[in-house]
Design a protein around this motif. Structure first.
Motif, PDB file in Angstrom:
ATOM      1  N   UNK A  82      53.559  -6.786  41.237  1.00 29.83           N
ATOM      2  CA  UNK A  82      52.863  -7.485  42.320  1.00 29.83           C
ATOM      3  C   UNK A  82      53.798  -7.553  43.526  1.00 29.83           C
ATOM      4  N   UNK A  83      53.384  -6.960  44.607  1.00 30.12           N
ATOM      5  CA  UNK A  83      54.245  -6.982  45.782  1.00 30.12           C
ATOM      6  C   UNK A  83      54.198  -5.679  46.539  1.00 30.12           C
ATOM      7  N   UNK A  84      55.215  -5.463  47.358  1.00 31.79           N
ATOM      8  CA  UNK A  84      55.317  -4.241  48.144  1.00 31.79           C
ATOM      9  C   UNK A  84      56.523  -3.452  47.636  1.00 31.79           C
ATOM     10  N   UNK A  85      56.302  -2.168  47.288  1.00 27.50           N
ATOM     11  CA  UNK A  85      57.384  -1.441  46.646  1.00 27.50           C
ATOM     12  C   UNK A  85      57.181   0.064  46.718  1.00 27.50           C
ATOM     13  N   UNK A  86      58.287   0.767  46.593  1.00 32.57           N
ATOM     14  CA  UNK A  86      58.315   2.190  46.282  1.00 32.57           C
ATOM     15  C   UNK A  86      59.470   2.347  45.307  1.00 32.57           C
ATOM     16  N   UNK A  87      59.309   3.160  44.279  1.00 33.49           N
ATOM     17  CA  UNK A  87      60.341   3.231  43.249  1.00 33.49           C
ATOM     18  C   UNK A  87      60.394   4.618  42.626  1.00 33.49           C
ATOM     19  N   UNK A 128      53.270   1.619  59.321  1.00 30.30           N
ATOM     20  CA  UNK A 128      54.451   2.440  59.609  1.00 30.30           C
ATOM     21  C   UNK A 128      54.981   2.148  61.013  1.00 30.30           C
ATOM     22  N   UNK A 129      54.128   2.321  62.019  1.00 29.34           N
ATOM     23  CA  UNK A 129      54.568   2.252  63.410  1.00 29.34           C
ATOM     24  C   UNK A 129      54.786   0.819  63.876  1.00 29.34           C
ATOM     25  N   UNK A 130      53.944  -0.091  63.408  1.00 28.60           N
ATOM     26  CA  UNK A 130      54.135  -1.502  63.749  1.00 28.60           C
ATOM     27  C   UNK A 130      54.255  -2.314  62.464  1.00 28.60           C
ATOM     28  N   UNK A 131      54.894  -1.703  61.465  1.00 32.14           N
ATOM     29  CA  UNK A 131      55.140  -2.361  60.189  1.00 32.14           C
ATOM     30  C   UNK A 131      56.544  -2.061  59.712  1.00 32.14           C
ATOM     31  N   UNK A 132      56.654  -1.702  58.453  1.00 30.78           N
ATOM     32  CA  UNK A 132      57.954  -1.535  57.807  1.00 30.78           C
ATOM     33  C   UNK A 132      58.873  -0.562  58.533  1.00 30.78           C
ATOM     34  N   UNK A 133      58.324   0.545  59.047  1.00 31.31           N
ATOM     35  CA  UNK A 133      59.167   1.533  59.720  1.00 31.31           C
ATOM     36  C   UNK A 133      59.889   0.959  60.916  1.00 31.31           C
ATOM     37  N   UNK A 134      59.199   0.094  61.670  1.00 34.82           N
ATOM     38  CA  UNK A 134      59.814  -0.549  62.831  1.00 34.82           C
ATOM     39  C   UNK A 134      60.652  -1.750  62.433  1.00 34.82           C
ATOM     40  N   UNK A 135      60.202  -2.497  61.458  1.00 30.83           N
ATOM     41  CA  UNK A 135      60.867  -3.747  61.092  1.00 30.83           C
ATOM     42  C   UNK A 135      62.267  -3.526  60.528  1.00 30.83           C
ATOM     43  N   UNK A 136      62.448  -2.467  59.757  1.00 33.63           N
ATOM     44  CA  UNK A 136      63.726  -2.252  59.092  1.00 33.63           C
ATOM     45  C   UNK A 136      64.799  -1.707  60.024  1.00 33.63           C
ATOM     46  N   UNK A 137      64.437  -1.366  61.262  1.00 35.75           N
ATOM     47  CA  UNK A 137      65.444  -0.905  62.221  1.00 35.75           C
ATOM     48  C   UNK A 137      66.515  -1.972  62.392  1.00 35.75           C
ATOM     49  N   UNK A 138      66.110  -3.240  62.399  1.00 37.18           N
ATOM     50  CA  UNK A 138      67.058  -4.354  62.533  1.00 37.18           C
ATOM     51  C   UNK A 138      67.062  -5.228  61.285  1.00 37.18           C
ATOM     52  N   UNK A 139      66.855  -4.597  60.137  1.00 35.07           N
ATOM     53  CA  UNK A 139      66.950  -5.262  58.840  1.00 35.07           C
ATOM     54  C   UNK A 139      66.070  -6.506  58.752  1.00 35.07           C
ATOM     55  N   UNK A 140      64.792  -6.314  59.054  1.00 41.40           N
ATOM     56  CA  UNK A 140      63.794  -7.359  58.847  1.00 41.40           C
ATOM     57  C   UNK A 140      62.815  -6.879  57.791  1.00 41.40           C
ATOM     58  N   UNK A 141      62.772  -7.598  56.681  1.00 42.27           N
ATOM     59  CA  UNK A 141      61.776  -7.284  55.660  1.00 42.27           C
ATOM     60  C   UNK A 141      60.520  -8.105  55.944  1.00 42.27           C
ATOM     61  N   UNK A 142      59.435  -7.435  56.289  1.00 39.84           N
ATOM     62  CA  UNK A 142      58.187  -8.135  56.549  1.00 39.84           C
ATOM     63  C   UNK A 142      57.338  -8.186  55.284  1.00 39.84           C
ATOM     64  N   UNK A 143      56.711  -9.346  55.074  1.00 39.59           N
ATOM     65  CA  UNK A 143      55.869  -9.575  53.902  1.00 39.59           C
ATOM     66  C   UNK A 143      54.476  -9.985  54.367  1.00 39.59           C
ATOM     67  N   UNK A 144      53.453  -9.190  54.095  1.00 41.18           N
ATOM     68  CA  UNK A 144      52.079  -9.520  54.533  1.00 41.18           C
ATOM     69  C   UNK A 144      51.267 -10.180  53.412  1.00 41.18           C
ATOM     70  N   UNK A 145      51.097 -11.506  53.428  1.00 38.07           N
ATOM     71  CA  UNK A 145      50.378 -12.194  52.342  1.00 38.07           C
ATOM     72  C   UNK A 145      48.932 -11.736  52.155  1.00 38.07           C
ATOM     73  N   UNK A 146      48.281 -11.235  53.224  1.00 43.97           N
ATOM     74  CA  UNK A 146      46.903 -10.756  53.048  1.00 43.97           C
ATOM     75  C   UNK A 146      46.858  -9.509  52.172  1.00 43.97           C
ATOM     76  N   UNK A 147      47.971  -8.776  52.090  1.00 36.86           N
ATOM     77  CA  UNK A 147      48.006  -7.566  51.271  1.00 36.86           C
ATOM     78  C   UNK A 147      48.597  -7.879  49.899  1.00 36.86           C
ATOM     79  N   UNK A 148      47.924  -8.742  49.212  1.00 32.44           N
ATOM     80  CA  UNK A 148      48.234  -9.110  47.830  1.00 32.44           C
ATOM     81  C   UNK A 148      47.007  -8.758  47.013  1.00 32.44           C
ATOM     82  N   UNK A 149      47.173  -8.016  45.929  1.00 28.00           N
ATOM     83  CA  UNK A 149      45.976  -7.501  45.265  1.00 28.00           C
ATOM     84  C   UNK A 149      45.142  -8.602  44.617  1.00 28.00           C
TER      85      UNK A 149
END
Length: 718
Positions: free
Chosen positions: A133-138, A520-541
């Protein structure tokens, strides 16, 4: 959180001597280190790599520490028998539950949430991915079974790309990590022409694919991998009445969203909120404040002091038409928290233009990506590492202008009809500044496949650049048909016969624009440039699987008093305790950047310096003369279509230069030149044209990926 790279040496055919090339262990270690160095912005806290004794398998990880900041949480993870190895990018919630359940059979070496991947795999086999449960790639390697396994979260919040180079399967968080392994990128001209990279697995580079949301890839005994689906969005039969009352639905939705936010507040670092003037982020902020009052911790802050909750927003300027900072300030004042803003002047946008393309790897003709990076930089400067965001709400609850008409395409048989007359739908729609693009001309069969619910017109409107005339040989007869057929026969059957058109549109949007643009463009790809992990609660299954059951009539509702359509009606009702009256009654506006810029201004200078005749011709597939006209019309005359066309080509030039992409050429002209060199070349060309689909991998760096893709949910469906 984090960046990963994985390498698997595939079995090659006997007739392919170059496939047996062995890279020295020293070279592999160097390549892995350089690969991770290219994503060091994603993982500044630790770096690790592991190779199998025969060097056929390699795992690399760049760590950004969120849960368990000690070295024990560094990756790769290894089980006690040293047979199962894994690297994980992301956050896994409910990990305490699984640690408790499996503690008697697995010796956890850390308190990291991500270590449960190894324990769950040992207990459940590959079906473990459905437990996450969460956001991941592994990526995971089981040495006993010679099993290579990669997976991506249900919504594609975290990215995962793959390709084959010199008979090695490469898997990575970002495509740039392939470069040290000998990858030489080439443009996929047909894909760019048909905008397939916005909705298909194939990227705008030849032979580079991504796992789609809810997919996994598995290879056994170094054979060509298969890609399968473990989870997909699902919706109820449109003819089946919903038994719950409206009040029951509101209370359950509120409960699930509060639980989702509560889980995402857990961290061993500081947590903040991105706050705009919209319902979604305002609701997240309001629920967070409510939970703190109930005794929940805000990350590593145990004070319970709501005033220590920090929110962040972007100011584009009062005259831009897209600035919501005043509304965000009123929301922050109402909650009782500080709002920190970053002002995006044209100079700031121009200064971040090139880096935004390089880091996100998403050439999207809007400047909102630069704003997202800038607000992340501000949050980072305040010591924040985790930020809660509002992505995913519009997809669940019919929040986009494109979806408003879909609710009236068919009666909603799942919910009682309203006790009032609804006017003609044409009188109801006001798209505001985000104009709905005109429909695409497609065959009637395609319209029937999508039951008139298509969102392809929006996808198609992303860019319309002047392609060179020779590229038209790559044009498909109808790109909307390809878009529809990409979803597969089972989904299309549901769309045409089972799902309400609003839900069908939600599915299409989630699988295309949400995952490949927003996240990607206004999410994780942009956020991690300055080490910000964004968590979107609406995207919970857990939230999604309930929200998808809500009748369309409760998502978009006609207000007979004000004579307007109210998007996200049920969400507004569920969030009423946590937002202001202003937010409750406000119409949604998309997060877009300004799109009007003066000639000779800072952004114009950046774009014009990139769009020289030499740079454009080095792309190989853009008509320079037409593009010059687009630049003039876009900046001098304010033509929005031409402005975005110019912006998009400038972004492609950035990718071309930083990735070192080979100039695209007309294949017929190439064949003619080679034919002029002698009959031997013609024989080679003819032989290649009859090779099986697997062959391109073993003749060069790139080609079609030689495995099957099935959309049958093997491990479960929502």
């Amino acid at each position: 959180m984090c960046g990963l790279t994985a390498v698997l040496s595939l079995n090659g055919p006997v007739s392919c001597p170059q496939c047996d090339n062995k890279t020295s262990p020293q070279a592999l270690h160097r390549q892995m280190d350089e690969s991770l160095d290219l994503v060091r912005h994603r993982g500044p806290d630790a770096r690790g790599q592991w190779f199998s004794p025969d060097y056929r398998v390699g795992l690399g990880h760049a760590r950004f520490s969120i849960i368990d900041l000690s070295p024990a949480g560094n990756q790769p993870f290894h089980d006690n028998e040293d047979t199962v190895h894994a690297v994980v990018n992301g956050e896994l919630y409910d990990y305490e539950k699984y640690r408790a359940e499996l503690a008697h059979e697995y010796d956890f070496k850390s308190n990291s949430d991500c270590e449960i991947v190894v324990a769950l795999y040992r207990h459940y086999g590959i079906s473990f991915v459905s437990k996450l449960r969460g956001e991941f790639a592994l990526v995971l390697w089981d040495a006993k079974r010679k099993l290579f396994f990669a997976a991506r979260d249900r919504y594609g919040i975290k990215s995962l790309y793959y390709t084959v180079v010199n008979n090695k399967l490469l898997v990575a968080t970002e495509m740039k990590s392939f470069l040290p392994f000998g990858w030489r990128p080439e443009w996929s001209v047909g894909n760019l022409l048909e905008k397939g990279w916005l909705w298909d697995t194939q990227m705008y580079f030849e032979g580079v694919h991504r796992l789609e949301p809810g997919q996994y890839m598995v290879s056994i005994d170094f054979k060509a991998p298969e890609v399968k689906t473990y989870w997909d969005l699902n919706y109820p039969d449109k003819k089946t009445p919903v038994p719950q009352t409206e009040e029951e639905i509101i209370l359950k939705l509120r409960e699930l969203l509060l639980e989702s936010v509560k889980l995402r507040l857990r961290a061993d670092v500081e947590v903040g909120i991105y706050l705009s003037g919209g319902l979604d982020s305002s609701a997240i902020a309001g629920m967070t404040a409510h939970l703190i009052k109930q005794g929940e911790l805000l990350g590593n802050d145990s004070s319970g002091d709501i005033s220590k909750m920090s929110c962040y927003t972007i100011r584009f300027g009062k005259d831009s038409g897209v600035d919501e900072s005043d509304i965000a300030q009123r929301t922050a004042d109402w909650i009782g928290v500080d709002l920190h803003s970053v002002t995006m002047s044209e100079e700031e946008i121009a200064a971040r233009f090139e880096d935004t393309v390089w880091f996100t790897e998403a050439p999207i003709p809007d400047v909102n990506g630069m704003g997202r990076i800038a607000v992340g930089e501000l949050a980072h400067s305040h010591g924040k590492k985790v930020i809660l965001t509002g992505e995913g709400s519009d997809e669940h609850f019919g929040g986009y202008p494109d979806m408003l008409s879909k609710v009236f395409l068919e009666p909603d048989l799942s919910w009682p009809p309203p006790p009032f007359e609804i006017p003609e739908s044409s009188q109801l729609f006001e798209a505001g500044r985000e104009a709905i693009p005109p429909p695409v001309q497609s065959p009637d069969s395609t319209k029937r496949m999508l039951n008139n619910s298509s969102v392809f017109a929006r996808v198609n409107s992303f860019y319309n650049m002047p392609f060179a005339s020779w590229t038209q040989k790559f044009a498909t007869e109808n790109p909307e048909t390809a878009f529809a057929e990409h979803f597969g026969a089972q989904v299309l059957s549901n769309i045409s016969d089972r799902w309400h058109p609003l839900h069908s549109a939600s599915y299409q949007w989630t699988k295309s624009i949400l995952v490949n643009y927003i996240l990607r463009y206004i999410g994780d790809g942009a956020d991690m440039v300055h080490q910000i992990e964004t968590r979107p609660p609406f995207l919970d299954h857990h939230v999604t699987e309930f929200a998808n059951q809500i009748p369309p009539s409760l998502k978009i509702r006609y207000d007979p008093v004000h004579k307007v359509l109210r998007e996200k009606y049920i969400l507004r009702e569920a969030m009423k305790p946590f937002v202001t009256d202003e937010i409750m009654n406000r119409t949604k506006l998309a997060y877009l950047g300004p799109s009007t810029y003066r000639e000779n201004g800072p952004l114009y200078q950046v774009v014009r310096n990139l769009l020289t005749e030499e740079n454009v011709n080095n792309l190989g597939f853009v008509d320079w003369h037409q593009l010059r006209e687009h630049i003039v019309k876009g900046f001098q005359e304010g033509d929005q279509r031409c402005f975005r066309s110019s912006l998009f080509v400038a972004q492609l030039v950035v990718l071309s230069q930083r990735f070192g992409v080979k100039t695209a050429t007309d294949p017929l002209q190439t064949e003619k030149r080679e034919a002029d060199q002698g009959p031997g070349t013609i024989a080679v060309l003819q032989a290649r044209s009859h090779l099986p689909s697997l062959a391109p991998h073993f003749l060069g760096h790139t080609g079609s990926i030689p495995w099957q893709v099935t959309r049958t949910p093997e491990l479960g469906m929502s």
